[in-house]
Scaffold this active site. Structure first.
Site, PDB file in Angstrom:
ATOM      1  N   ASP A   8       6.920  11.011  -2.052  1.00 51.63           N
ATOM      2  CA  ASP A   8       6.445  10.384  -3.291  1.00 51.63           C
ATOM      3  C   ASP A   8       6.082  11.485  -4.283  1.00 51.63           C
ATOM      4  O   ASP A   8       5.347  12.423  -3.944  1.00 51.63           O
ATOM      5  CB  ASP A   8       5.225   9.503  -3.014  1.00 51.63           C
ATOM      6  N   ASP A 130       7.019  -5.601  -2.946  1.00 51.39           N
ATOM      7  CA  ASP A 130       5.693  -5.036  -2.712  1.00 51.39           C
ATOM      8  C   ASP A 130       4.666  -6.135  -2.949  1.00 51.39           C
ATOM      9  O   ASP A 130       4.578  -6.670  -4.066  1.00 51.39           O
ATOM     10  CB  ASP A 130       5.443  -3.864  -3.660  1.00 51.39           C
TER      11      ASP A 130
END
Length: 233
Positions: A8, A130
């Site tokens: 990330d 998500d």
């Protein structure tokens, strides 16, 4: 079980968030380049999961230069997500050598556009679902889309996707294990491949997911530790 380790990115750094909260940020010991080299040494690693976190927040690609560098370095396929809101961005990443794409916000709120993108890159697009409980969140996990998982999966069942990446936001980065129950439920709801994500701690979690019919898992914070890889080739 195929493992997809996560890198990330924020400001060129390899970081992890807890529960998707940008204020709960921790920097990983390995740089993005070092992490990529480390992960590439394991046979179980199918591809590398790269997320442009600021891109997700600002609704446009931010880390394109670094992603291009990682794509050139990697012998494994990359999947990139975060801030992809146009076909032009998809094409630009494809031209860099990125093989798979993760679409979130726009794919959730604009299913016809998702179909157009999937027609352009058939079998190469994952949708990031998500969620908190059954509600899908968008824009870097900061807003409720007002679309439920069940409603969304029904809408995209006939689109040529690479799969659905399901993340329980409340589990992500917490080291408490994934949401096994909802992952199994989602896997039964759709014909698409379901990739588990969020909170995976160890090989025992991977084994449990495998018993639920899950064949691939994205591993974030845990994958940066030597301990996670013990017993994994």
């Amino acid at each position: 079980m195929k493992i997809i380790p996560a890198i990330d990115l924020i400001d060129g750094q390899n970081v992890r968030l807890s529960q998707g909260d940008y204020k709960k940020q921790s920097q990983m010991k390995k740089t993005p380049q070092q992490a990529l080299e480390f992960y590439s040494g394991y046979q179980s690693v199918e591809r590398i999961h790269v997320v442009d976190l600021m891109g997700a927040l600002h609704k446009k690609a931010v880390e394109s230069n670094l992603v291009s560098e990682l794509a050139e370095q990697s012998a494994l396929p990359l999947e990139i997500g975060g801030g992809i809101r146009s076909l032009e961005t998809l094409k630009a990443y494809h031209d860099m050598g990125v093989e798979y794409f993760i679409l979130g916000t726009r794919a959730i709120i604009d299913v016809p556009w998702l179909k157009e993108a999937a027609d352009l890159f058939p079998g190469k697009i994952f949708v990031g679902v998500d969620a908190k409980e059954n509600d899908i969140y968008i824009n870097g996990w900061t807003e409720n889309s007002d679309v439920t998982i069940d409603e969304y999966l029904a809408d995209v069942e006939d689109i040529d996707l690479a799969g659905i990446i399901y993340t329980d936001i409340d589990k992500d980065g917490m080291g408490l294990g994934p949401n096994f129950e909802n992952t199994a439920r989602i896997n039964k709801l759709t014909r698409h491949k379901v990739v588990a994500s969020g909170g995976i701690r160890n090989k025992a979690d991977l084994d449990e997911l495998e018993t639920l019919g899950i064949e691939e898992a994205i591993v974030g914070k845990a994958s940066h530790t030597e301990e996670f890889w013990e017993g994994i080739k």
